[in-house]
Structures are given as structure tokens and as C-alpha cells.
Design an enzyme around this catalytic site. Sequence first.
Site, PDB file in Angstrom:
ATOM      1  N   GLU A 267      31.903  43.825 108.807  1.00 33.98           N
ATOM      2  CA  GLU A 267      30.837  43.963 108.194  1.00 33.98           C
ATOM      3  C   GLU A 267      29.985  45.630 109.311  1.00 33.98           C
ATOM      4  OE1 GLU A 267      27.461  43.311 105.443  1.00 33.98           O
ATOM      5  OE2 GLU A 267      28.157  41.719 106.568  1.00 33.98           O
ATOM      6  N   LYS A 331      30.844  47.869  99.351  1.00 29.11           N
ATOM      7  CA  LYS A 331      30.217  46.698  98.516  1.00 29.11           C
ATOM      8  C   LYS A 331      29.831  46.611  97.450  1.00 29.11           C
ATOM      9  CE  LYS A 331      27.311  42.681  99.337  1.00 29.11           C
ATOM     10  NZ  LYS A 331      26.443  42.212 101.203  1.00 29.11           N
ATOM     11  N   CYS A 381      30.964  40.757 103.402  1.00 27.92           N
ATOM     12  CA  CYS A 381      29.742  39.436 103.218  1.00 27.92           C
ATOM     13  C   CYS A 381      29.923  38.449 102.499  1.00 27.92           C
ATOM     14  CB  CYS A 381      28.252  40.221 103.770  1.00 27.92           C
ATOM     15  SG  CYS A 381      27.265  39.352 103.819  1.00 27.92           S
TER      16      CYS A 381
END
Length: 506
Positions: A267, A331, A381
Site C-alpha cells: 500500500e 480502495k 489495508c
Amino acid sequence: MPAFLLNRPWLLAFLLGALSVLAMPPVHAVPVLLATIPGFLWLLGRAPGWRRAAWWGFGFGFGFHVAGLYWITHSLFTDVGRWWWLVPVAAPGIALPMAAFSVIPALAAWWLPPGWRRWLGFGAAWVAAEMLRGILFTGFPWNLLGTVWAFHALPLQPASVIGVHGLSLLTVLLAGLPVLRSRAAWAGGIAVLALWMGFGAWRLAEPLPPDHAVRLVLVQGNVAQDTKWDPARRMPIFQRYLELSAEGARAQAAAHPGQPILVIWPETASPFLLAQDAEAMRLAGAALPPEALLLAGTVRAEWGSDGRLQALFNSLVALDPTGRAVGLFDKAHLVPFGEYMPLGGILPIRMVTGGVDFSAGPGPEVLHLPGGLPSPGPLICYEVIFPARVVGEERPAWLLNVTNDAWFGISAGPYQHLAAARLRAVEEGLPMVRAAQTGVSAIFDATGRERARLGLGASGLLMAELPAALAPTLFARCGLWLPLGFLVLFLVFSVPWRRSPSGESG
């Protein structure tokens, strides 16, 4: 039990909750629950009224979450000059709303009559609270009790049917057996545990499909969070990733000629806006051999026609060896306070890095790769911590979790995050590839068996073959309906539906 604690029941509840965290990753001292859960039930049985029971339940939850989430404080040290005043209150501040969910099983245990009804209803209410915690206010299903079994693939296998919430239910009921004071109850618990492990052994003995002929190169840069966005360090950091990528890709190409290679960065690994920086994309592509693709975590921006910033995304971009972007994922499930400020900016502080809220992508989806390569379902994440919410309408060939756990240093946090990722592999019957900026990077097959690992705080490469998927599990097909059905059934059985002539429960 010391008289000091008996005279301070809220403190006792707090300590029992805090001690329960020893069962969580990375310690996995699961037998401690045989003391803390019965102790909590015993305490609730002494509550003189529902208000006191609720208060003691809150104390247990507060202890559990303060001890389990202590590592959140570490993120403040990346800018301690600005956020020093939050250091003593960050973990307790997050634990406060989490503790409110523990009031639910506490009230259930207080209301139900002693014995098997209290035991059964408490377990069901505990899981109901866990499920609500994963949904309300965008959800935060961290440290679900079923995660205590993530030290090995064997005890995780029932998650393929009932999910982590089902494991939580079994765990609470087994841990609460001492309150029943019955040899028959212990015998039944041992039989359940034997069946549990037997199912795990049977499932792990089943042959897996052959691995994909795709070589993985996971790059763990181990970049400290407080130096990551330093302008003077950006090029050296980027160069580190380029050099490690080239080294790993060349090694895989030499050892397995002709096989496609996927190089994976974690990430926001790129210190540049990689998807929009032509020179950075050219340099990244130049580090790849012809048979390789790069999947890189990066921040992505969108500007308006007037040149003003319109949106920021936490993204994963796929680059080919020419430096051309051939795939993109944004995301969807953003972190409150970390990636956006809740309540529409009403709060008088701005904790988001850079002071700009991120925008959300469309949700779980497949990142289609060129050349017929197996396409992953990216999870950036903490998107990986949500049971039954990691796969969209289209089923991917594998799950890819890219994360930056550098925020949390050398602590329990990265191991707890890793355990959640492992459980998603078992639940969905999909291999899980996890690339972390600083550990733990790992590769799990579709049954949760660990294929490879690069430890916390290490810098280097993790190389392996991409495992194949299994057919969709029962949990993958039914989602949360199965564990929800069990907890409703147990709640119904635990309620005393009739009364004796004297008014007591029958």
C-alpha cells in the site's frame, strides 16, 4: 480471588477483559479464556441490577479493547509534535465506543437464569455484538474472538462453513464450560473440540488444485512512516523498490523461464503519484523483465479542468514493462480519521495525512490483468478485516491484501491484521497474498496454510508460486447467514419461555 478486586467489581471486569487479549495474536494463549470468560459470567451473576451488569460489561469490553488496540498510539509518534496530546487518550478513546458492544452479552447473561441458559445465551449475544460491531458506523470487526485460532490452519477450517463469527461462538461456549460445573458438559466440550479438529484435519488432507504457473515477487521495503513522505527521501525509497523488484524478477525469470511474474508493492509504496507520473512509470516498467507485471500501491489524484485537486484515492495500479498502466483499483472501505474525517468536517481537528479526505472506490471488485493472468480481488489495508465483504459479484482467482503497517511499529497490531487476512482465505476458499510495507508479508493457500512469510521489520523479497483457488466454500455462498442463524437459534433456546406457578423460570 483477592478481596481488593471482589470489592471493586468494575476493576475486576476491566482486568478480565484485558487478560483475555492474551488469547489474541501474537500470543495466542487460548487457555486463558477458560479463566476470564467464566470469571466474567460469575461476576455478572452477582450484579444487583441491570444497570450494574451493563456497567461491568462495559468495563470488560473497555479492558479488552484498550489492551487489544494499544498499538494505535504508535501512529501518533509519526508526528508527535502535533499530536502529543492524543498519545494518552488515543487507545482509550477508540476503546470507549467498542466497549459499548460488550454491554449486550452482559445484559443477556444477567437477565437469563443461571446454568446452561445463561451460558448459551451469553455466547450467542457475544457473537451478535461482534456482528453489530462489524456493521454499525462503517464497522470495525477487529480482534474477533474466533481469531484466537489463527496460529495454525488446522483449527481455522470450520470458518469455511461458519466463518470467524462461528468460531467466536464455539470459542465462547467452550471457554464458558466451567460455569456449568458438569462432567457431562466437559465431555460434550471435549467431543466438540475433537470434531472441530477432526474436520480441520480432514479438510487439510484433501488435495489442492495445482498451483498457477505464475511466480510472485513481494517487495517489502520496510520504510519508516515518519520518513516516507520526506521529499529528500522519496527518490532513495523509490530506488529501493526498483532495485528489489529488478532483483526478484530476474531471479524468478532465471529459475522459471517463460512463466509470467507478478511483482507486488504494498500500500502507497510509491512516494510519487505513480499512476500519473510518466517518468516514475517508465522507471518502474524498466525494472521488469518482459514476462512481468507490477502491481503497486500508490496514491492517485484527480484534477479538474481548472487544475484544482478534486479527489484523492488510495489505489493499486498495474504496470507492464513499458510503464503503461493496464489496470487500476481504488480502495472502497476507507479508515475513519486515517483517510477521511467522519461527520462531514464537524469535528474541530484534522487528523488525515495531508489534510485532504480520500475518496472511496466502487467496492470489492476484480482487477483484470492482461494476458489471461489469474485476476486478484484487491483489498487495501483494513478492507481485509471484514468477513463476507471481501468478494463482490465476480469471484476472483485470488485475494491480494496490500497494506502499510509501518504506522503501528513493532507491536501486536500487524500480527492481528495478518490473522484477519488468513481467516479470509479460509472463509472464501481463495489464496491470500499479503504484501506489507513493513511486515508481515505472507502467502496463504486457499485453506489458510502458510506458504511463505517475511517477518515484521524486515526489508527484502518474498518469492513463491501463486496458489490455486478452491470451489466456493459454504461460507462464500451463504455469507453471514449461517453464523447468524446459529446465534438466533441459541438465543431462542436460552430464553425461558414459560414460568412455573411460583413465578420462577421453567
